[in-house]
Design a protein around this motif. Structure first.
Motif, PDB file in Angstrom:
ATOM      1  N   PHE A 149     -48.316 -65.037  25.428  1.00  9.64           N
ATOM      2  CA  PHE A 149     -46.963 -64.971  25.993  1.00  9.64           C
ATOM      3  C   PHE A 149     -46.183 -63.795  25.428  1.00  9.64           C
ATOM      4  O   PHE A 149     -45.490 -63.080  26.149  1.00  9.64           O
ATOM      5  CB  PHE A 149     -46.205 -66.269  25.730  1.00  9.64           C
ATOM      6  CG  PHE A 149     -46.506 -67.324  26.733  1.00  9.64           C
ATOM      7  CD1 PHE A 149     -46.174 -67.133  28.065  1.00  9.64           C
ATOM      8  CD2 PHE A 149     -47.133 -68.493  26.372  1.00  9.64           C
ATOM      9  CE1 PHE A 149     -46.461 -68.086  29.013  1.00  9.64           C
ATOM     10  CE2 PHE A 149     -47.426 -69.459  27.310  1.00  9.64           C
ATOM     11  CZ  PHE A 149     -47.093 -69.260  28.628  1.00  9.64           C
TER      12      PHE A 149
ATOM     13  N   LEU B 172     -47.418 -60.510  26.992  1.00 10.86           N
ATOM     14  CA  LEU B 172     -46.874 -60.289  28.336  1.00 10.86           C
ATOM     15  C   LEU B 172     -45.390 -59.915  28.248  1.00 10.86           C
ATOM     16  O   LEU B 172     -44.925 -58.976  28.887  1.00 10.86           O
ATOM     17  CB  LEU B 172     -47.037 -61.544  29.200  1.00 10.86           C
ATOM     18  CG  LEU B 172     -48.471 -61.920  29.584  1.00 10.86           C
ATOM     19  CD1 LEU B 172     -48.491 -63.257  30.302  1.00 10.86           C
ATOM     20  CD2 LEU B 172     -49.089 -60.846  30.460  1.00 10.86           C
TER      21      LEU B 172
ATOM     22  N   TRP C 298     -44.932 -56.345  26.681  1.00  8.80           N
ATOM     23  CA  TRP C 298     -45.441 -55.305  27.577  1.00  8.80           C
ATOM     24  C   TRP C 298     -44.445 -55.063  28.714  1.00  8.80           C
ATOM     25  O   TRP C 298     -44.270 -53.942  29.187  1.00  8.80           O
ATOM     26  CB  TRP C 298     -46.801 -55.732  28.145  1.00  8.80           C
ATOM     27  CG  TRP C 298     -47.503 -54.693  28.946  1.00  8.80           C
ATOM     28  CD1 TRP C 298     -47.371 -54.479  30.285  1.00  8.80           C
ATOM     29  CD2 TRP C 298     -48.430 -53.717  28.477  1.00  8.80           C
ATOM     30  NE1 TRP C 298     -48.171 -53.434  30.669  1.00  8.80           N
ATOM     31  CE2 TRP C 298     -48.828 -52.941  29.594  1.00  8.80           C
ATOM     32  CE3 TRP C 298     -48.967 -53.421  27.218  1.00  8.80           C
ATOM     33  CZ2 TRP C 298     -49.740 -51.895  29.478  1.00  8.80           C
ATOM     34  CZ3 TRP C 298     -49.871 -52.370  27.122  1.00  8.80           C
ATOM     35  CH2 TRP C 298     -50.245 -51.628  28.236  1.00  8.80           C
ATOM     36  N   ASN C 299     -43.788 -56.143  29.146  1.00  9.53           N
ATOM     37  CA  ASN C 299     -42.877 -56.050  30.283  1.00  9.53           C
ATOM     38  C   ASN C 299     -41.453 -55.682  29.881  1.00  9.53           C
ATOM     39  O   ASN C 299     -40.583 -55.549  30.737  1.00  9.53           O
ATOM     40  CB  ASN C 299     -42.824 -57.387  31.033  1.00  9.53           C
ATOM     41  CG  ASN C 299     -44.174 -57.756  31.599  1.00  9.53           C
ATOM     42  OD1 ASN C 299     -45.099 -56.942  31.543  1.00  9.53           O
ATOM     43  ND2 ASN C 299     -44.291 -58.947  32.125  1.00  9.53           N
TER      44      ASN C 299
ATOM     45  N   PHE D 236     -38.048 -54.151  29.220  1.00  7.66           N
ATOM     46  CA  PHE D 236     -37.459 -52.977  29.865  1.00  7.66           C
ATOM     47  C   PHE D 236     -36.117 -52.583  29.258  1.00  7.66           C
ATOM     48  O   PHE D 236     -35.892 -51.427  28.917  1.00  7.66           O
ATOM     49  CB  PHE D 236     -37.285 -53.250  31.361  1.00  7.66           C
ATOM     50  CG  PHE D 236     -36.668 -52.106  32.121  1.00  7.66           C
ATOM     51  CD1 PHE D 236     -37.361 -50.926  32.305  1.00  7.66           C
ATOM     52  CD2 PHE D 236     -35.388 -52.209  32.629  1.00  7.66           C
ATOM     53  CE1 PHE D 236     -36.787 -49.862  32.994  1.00  7.66           C
ATOM     54  CE2 PHE D 236     -34.807 -51.144  33.319  1.00  7.66           C
ATOM     55  CZ  PHE D 236     -35.523 -49.980  33.502  1.00  7.66           C
TER      56      PHE D 236
ATOM     57  N   THR E  82     -50.174 -49.480  35.326  1.00  8.52           N
ATOM     58  CA  THR E  82     -49.325 -50.364  34.533  1.00  8.52           C
ATOM     59  C   THR E  82     -49.740 -51.824  34.648  1.00  8.52           C
ATOM     60  O   THR E  82     -49.718 -52.575  33.675  1.00  8.52           O
ATOM     61  CB  THR E  82     -47.855 -50.240  34.995  1.00  8.52           C
ATOM     62  OG1 THR E  82     -47.538 -48.862  35.111  1.00  8.52           O
ATOM     63  CG2 THR E  82     -46.918 -50.892  34.012  1.00  8.52           C
ATOM     64  N   VAL E  83     -50.092 -52.214  35.866  1.00 14.30           N
ATOM     65  CA  VAL E  83     -50.334 -53.635  36.123  1.00 14.30           C
ATOM     66  C   VAL E  83     -51.738 -54.062  35.710  1.00 14.30           C
ATOM     67  O   VAL E  83     -51.930 -55.141  35.145  1.00 14.30           O
ATOM     68  CB  VAL E  83     -50.099 -53.943  37.617  1.00 14.30           C
ATOM     69  CG1 VAL E  83     -50.538 -55.351  37.940  1.00 14.30           C
ATOM     70  CG2 VAL E  83     -48.640 -53.743  37.967  1.00 14.30           C
TER      71      VAL E  83
ATOM     72  N   VAL F  94     -52.645 -55.630  32.188  1.00 16.81           N
ATOM     73  CA  VAL F  94     -52.035 -56.933  31.935  1.00 16.81           C
ATOM     74  C   VAL F  94     -52.728 -58.016  32.757  1.00 16.81           C
ATOM     75  O   VAL F  94     -52.990 -59.107  32.266  1.00 16.81           O
ATOM     76  CB  VAL F  94     -50.530 -56.898  32.271  1.00 16.81           C
ATOM     77  CG1 VAL F  94     -49.808 -57.963  31.495  1.00 16.81           C
ATOM     78  CG2 VAL F  94     -49.942 -55.551  31.972  1.00 16.81           C
ATOM     79  N   LEU F  95     -53.029 -57.686  34.003  1.00 15.89           N
ATOM     80  CA  LEU F  95     -53.719 -58.669  34.845  1.00 15.89           C
ATOM     81  C   LEU F  95     -55.083 -59.006  34.260  1.00 15.89           C
ATOM     82  O   LEU F  95     -55.492 -60.163  34.238  1.00 15.89           O
ATOM     83  CB  LEU F  95     -53.878 -58.135  36.271  1.00 15.89           C
ATOM     84  CG  LEU F  95     -52.740 -58.429  37.247  1.00 15.89           C
ATOM     85  CD1 LEU F  95     -53.141 -58.056  38.655  1.00 15.89           C
ATOM     86  CD2 LEU F  95     -52.314 -59.882  37.193  1.00 15.89           C
TER      87      LEU F  95
ATOM     88  N   TYR G  64     -54.648 -61.211  31.335  1.00 15.72           N
ATOM     89  CA  TYR G  64     -54.301 -62.556  31.786  1.00 15.72           C
ATOM     90  C   TYR G  64     -55.526 -63.309  32.309  1.00 15.72           C
ATOM     91  O   TYR G  64     -55.764 -64.462  31.956  1.00 15.72           O
ATOM     92  CB  TYR G  64     -53.213 -62.508  32.854  1.00 15.72           C
ATOM     93  CG  TYR G  64     -53.099 -63.805  33.617  1.00 15.72           C
ATOM     94  CD1 TYR G  64     -52.763 -64.978  32.939  1.00 15.72           C
ATOM     95  CD2 TYR G  64     -53.381 -63.874  34.970  1.00 15.72           C
ATOM     96  CE1 TYR G  64     -52.694 -66.185  33.615  1.00 15.72           C
ATOM     97  CE2 TYR G  64     -53.315 -65.074  35.644  1.00 15.72           C
ATOM     98  CZ  TYR G  64     -52.975 -66.235  34.960  1.00 15.72           C
ATOM     99  OH  TYR G  64     -52.931 -67.410  35.618  1.00 15.72           O
TER     100      TYR G  64
ATOM    101  N   GLN H 184     -56.648 -66.631  30.569  1.00 21.19           N
ATOM    102  CA  GLN H 184     -55.836 -67.659  31.224  1.00 21.19           C
ATOM    103  C   GLN H 184     -56.227 -69.083  30.827  1.00 21.19           C
ATOM    104  O   GLN H 184     -55.400 -69.976  30.839  1.00 21.19           O
ATOM    105  CB  GLN H 184     -55.831 -67.477  32.743  1.00 21.19           C
ATOM    106  CG  GLN H 184     -57.177 -67.388  33.409  1.00 21.19           C
ATOM    107  CD  GLN H 184     -57.630 -68.717  33.959  1.00 21.19           C
ATOM    108  OE1 GLN H 184     -56.906 -69.690  33.949  1.00 21.19           O
ATOM    109  NE2 GLN H 184     -58.853 -68.754  34.437  1.00 21.19           N
TER     110      GLN H 184
END
Lengths: 332, 297
Positions: free
Chosen positions: B223, B226, B229-230, B232, B272-273, B276-277, B280, B284
């Motif tokens: 958590f 994520l 990383w996100n 802003f 960027t995505v 992280v995906l 995850y 998961q």
């Protein structure tokens, strides 16, 4: 909330660490407390607590931010705030987000979570849909995408000429959608933005609710089924009341995030949208502080944002209590 | 209240053998509707991401043309452009540095702090815990202006170090809150045994308690990863020269209106995505069920 007497899994009262005899203050123990509690606490106090406290003071000054001088001006900033049309507008927009986003997000997440967990076969044991894990994993994707990137992606999707939304709509025969600027028209800019925010939140709360529902004793579902309850009835009368606390917490989290919304709005409509229709408090605050250099005035906006946030949380608690939320400690 | 991590041994709430009965028509109808709803929702989630992925291989001309077409050929050039010319590359590396250090520090400090708060009784214990909880609910926006001047005063504004410390400070409440529940559940007998065997507090923590809290640590770490990383707002204010990925993206987007390299913009989004995906999807399973322990108080 945890009670002050901790219990071990077996349910025995936990023994306080220093029971019986006083522990000597050895170097081991003193250094242990200094580092384990002291270091995190100092960082937390300096970088989290003190800015919040300072903000309240700064909001009563005319500080420009880059100069050392500031004068105490009492509540002048707050008076000014309510005469400031732009700010009042942004506050209205934020409140709209705070009302709409949590409601839509939670209802949608709850519906999807329910379908995944108890939407399976109508006979026999209560079960989830087949392949529901795939849905769960996929739904969580937006949570792993940075909010700014979500904003960028949707700004492209909504793009009047090269966006995929209008292309698909035109393809389906909605010719009015050709070159329609979803974010550039004050009639749709807010709704389009709300959609993006909800899109990014739902999956996470769906996963949260799925976990909550799986935590319910299966025998409760069994007896409901034996009594002839339909799946819809089971969802409304069993699932919702039993994960009520999860729902309340989730509602508050979504609400706080929706009242902020800075990142989404900054990416979708950097200038506040057509006729400021999507400007939110946090955006106004950011511009006021870092573009206009009015730090004192901006922190007053921050205080207002905090007030709205706390009021929102209070309303959620009160509504939950009035509609029969269980009392503290009444669980099980 | 008791916090229970929900483990999911099976996919169904009840794994007891169920009587084989033929489902009636109404039930089949419900199944179909339920699946359709879930499929529609999944498409709504996946299609935008897929469209971005496909568009990242288009030339700008193609990207501005019909959005429904496939790229003529795979225009890998976009990735090179995004990485080199738009600052996404350096920002990517900076993000890994900042997030990596913050993550390690906040996990260590958070574990220490929550361990002390969960297992030792002393004056002010509850007060500190609630203060931390309050830190979770206040909008960061209220703190941002004073935070700017605090970092400026200690000379850490515009530095990666300043950013790391701030990340750690703001991720701390969540970490402590979540791990508090885990440490509370660990059996006290083990602690006693370690003490009897002569281990000091430090040793007991690092060699006995910490390994036992591993499942909790894993979920919190994901958590936090994520979340950081996100991040802003904090980098935008405290590190204004676009050195972090999310900032670089924002900068890139605001330029794109003029410089118009849409293929590269889409490629930057993918860069960027994707990590992280991937993280995850790999982890998961760790998140399954443990979500509820952290988010319910």
């Amino acid at each position: 909330m945890s009670s002050s007497v901790s219990t071990t899994p077996a349910g025995r009262p936990a023994r306080p660490a220093g029971r019986g005899r006083r522990r000597r203050l050895t170097f081991d123990r003193v250094s242990f407390f200094a580092v384990f509690l002291g270091v995190p606490l100092i960082i937390f106090l300096v970088f989290v607590v003190s800015p919040f406290v300072q903000a309240i003071y700064y909001s009563l000054t005319d500080w420009g931010g880059f100069s050392a001088t500031m004068n105490f001006i009492g509540f002048d900033n707050y008076v000014k705030l309510f005469q400031d049309d732009t700010f009042v507008r942004s506050m209205r927009n934020s409140i709209i987000l705070g009302l709409v986003v949590p409601f839509v997000t939670i209802v949608l997440a709850l519906a999807l979570a329910t379908v995944v967990t108890i939407g399976g076969s109508g006979t026999g044991a209560v079960r989830g849909l087949t392949r529901s894990n795939l849905y769960r994993v996929v739904s969580f994707f937006p949570y792993a995408v940075p909010a700014i990137v979500i904003g960028i992606i949707w700004a492209q999707i909504y793009d009047p000429g090269s966006g995929i939304l209008n292309a698909v709509l035109t393809h389906l025969g909605f010719d009015g959608a050709k070159n329609y600027a979803w974010l550039g028209d004050s009639r749709t800019a807010m709704a389009a933005s709300i959609f993006v925010i909800v899109w990014s939140f739902v999956g996470f709360y769906m996963v949260l609710f799925i976990a909550g529902i799986r935590g319910i004793d299966p025998e409760i579902f069994e007896s409901a089924r034996l009594d002839g309850a339909s799946r819809v009835r089971t969802a409304v009368s069993i699932v919702v009341p039993l994960i009520r606390d999860n729902i309340q917490t989730a509602y508050i989290y979504v609400g706080i995030a929706a009242l902020d919304s800075f990142v989404y709005m900054a990416a979708l409509n950097p200038d506040g949208g057509p006729q400021l229709s999507t400007l939110v408090m946090s955006q106004d605050l950011y511009t006021t502080a870092f573009t206009k250099g009015q730090f004192g005035y901006a922190t007053a906006m921050g205080v207002m944002l905090a007030v709205v946030t706390l009021a929102f949380a209070a309303v959620v608690f009160i509504v939950n209590a009035l509609t029969g939320g269980r009392e503290k400690g009444g669980r099980r | 209240m008791t916090q229970t991590a929900v483990t999911e041994p099976t996919d169904t709430p009840n794994s007891a053998p169920r009587p084989r009965r033929r489902s009636n028509d109404r039930s089949i109808g419900f199944d179909v509707v339920a699946h359709i709803i879930l499929i529609l929702w999944s498409l709504l989630v996946v299609l935008p991401l897929l469209w971005v992925f496909v568009s990242s291989f288009k030339t700008t001309k193609e990207a501005l043309g019909n959005p429904l077409t496939w790229p003529h050929s795979l225009h890998w050039q976009n990735y090179a452009t995004a990485w080199n010319d738009s600052g996404v590359g350096p920002a990517f590396i900076n993000t890994i540095i900042v997030v990596g250090f913050s993550l390690v520090i906040v996990m260590v400090l958070g574990a220490m702090c929550s361990y002390v708060l969960a297992r030792f009784k002393f004056f002010g214990n509850r007060a500190i815990y609630y203060l931390m909880l309050a830190g979770l609910t206040f909008p960061i926006f209220l703190a941002i202006v004073p935070l700017f001047s605090i970092l400026k005063n200690v000379g850490l504004l515009n530095t990666l170090t300043g950013l790391i410390i701030t990340y750690v400070a703001f991720a701390l409440p969540f970490t402590v809150f979540f791990l508090h529940a885990f440490f509370k559940r660990l059996p006290f007998d083990v602690y006693e045994a370690a003490q009897v065997d002569g281990a000091g507090e430090w040793r007991t923590f690092f060699q006995v308690m910490l390994p036992m809290a591993r499942p909790g640590l894993a979920s919190v770490a994901i958590f936090n990863f994520l979340g950081l990383w996100n991040q802003f707002l904090l980098p935008t204010v405290l590190k204004p020269d676009n050195s972090v990925l999310t900032q670089a993206m924002a900068q890139f987007q605001s330029q794109a209106g003029y410089a118009v390299n849409f293929g590269a913009l889409f490629a930057a989004v993918v860069i960027t995505v994707a990590p992280v995906l991937v993280v995850y999807i790999i982890f998961q399973r760790q998140l399954r069920g443990s979500v509820v322990a952290g988010a319910v108080k």
